[in-house]
Design an enzyme around this catalytic site. Sequence first.
Site, PDB file in Angstrom:
ATOM      1  N   PRO A 251      27.558  71.294  46.571  1.00  6.96           N
ATOM      2  CA  PRO A 251      26.920  70.008  46.515  1.00  6.96           C
ATOM      3  C   PRO A 251      27.577  68.778  46.637  1.00  6.96           C
ATOM      4  O   PRO A 251      27.955  67.997  45.913  1.00  6.96           O
ATOM      5  CB  PRO A 251      26.072  69.910  45.098  1.00  6.96           C
ATOM      6  CG  PRO A 251      27.238  70.715  44.357  1.00  6.96           C
ATOM      7  CD  PRO A 251      27.677  71.744  45.232  1.00  6.96           C
ATOM      8  N   CYS A 252      28.089  68.575  48.145  1.00  8.99           N
ATOM      9  CA  CYS A 252      28.961  67.370  48.274  1.00  8.99           C
ATOM     10  C   CYS A 252      27.952  66.194  48.186  1.00  8.99           C
ATOM     11  O   CYS A 252      28.512  64.990  48.135  1.00  8.99           O
ATOM     12  CB  CYS A 252      29.752  67.615  49.578  1.00  8.99           C
ATOM     13  SG  CYS A 252      28.666  67.955  51.072  1.00  8.99           S
TER      14      CYS A 252
END
Length: 296
Positions: free
Chosen positions: A262-263
């Site tokens: 989850p950047c």
Amino acid sequence: AEAAGYRASRRTGGDRTAAAAERAALVAQACRLIEASETAPRLDELAARAGMSPFHFHRVFKAETGLTPKAYATARRAARLRAELGGPAASVTDAIYGAGFNASSRFYETSNQRLGMPARDYQAGGIGAEIRFAVGQCTLGAILVAQSQRGICAILLGDDPDVLVRDLQDRFPRAELVGGDAGFECLVAQVVGFVETPAIGLNLPLDVRGTAFQERVWQALRAIPPGATATYAEIAEHIGAPCAARAVGAACGANRIAVAIPCHRVVRRDGDLSGYRWGVERKRELLRREAAAEAE
């Protein structure tokens, strides 16, 4: 005094800018030495050249680069190996020794981890590797999910499905890309369901391929809970590299596994949204959905 490992006086800060610049220059010099050496220099050799004790040099090097000297040497050797394998006429054996491995057995012990596939398959652009994929639609646009023998190797978002497929082809130009069957479509549906409703969670085996530093960043991203965010500086601090906030941003940009890594949960220090590989608006919407799910 700092070079010997003593902390600075609390009475006077001295020229901290000059000290920091000197440390950066010494670490950069050590990096160039590592890159130019056929075999990785020993820690005591690097420390002696920098005029520091091995313990202090190890700490300074990690603070500046985010990696230990050994991990940096390993990452550079892996990069050299990929470059050697990409040569027009290089054999796998020549590439192994050209990259600095003293024995082929040491390379083959970890070849799949370093390259994500056997060396001959990587050299041929992924030939022999089977990658299943499927393209679907979600409320964020087109979504492509690809899976290698080791796990999910890509989750791509975009506006044009053909562009997503070409992105996958460019990464493995000679791999055998196989359209997903009914069972694989169920996996795609699971990913789409997670994008639409983050609260359901997502637990999939991932085929993560990056440098040692990138993989540390990506692991830290996966530790950020849904509905929460972290700054680039906080991630850098978390992985033990407080000076590497920009490098953390570059690692986020190199991520090809959206949502599962989850950047989108990383923001600027002031809370504003920065660039996102798949568009800032998608990043904003993902964060909104996660925050809404946590509020329920």
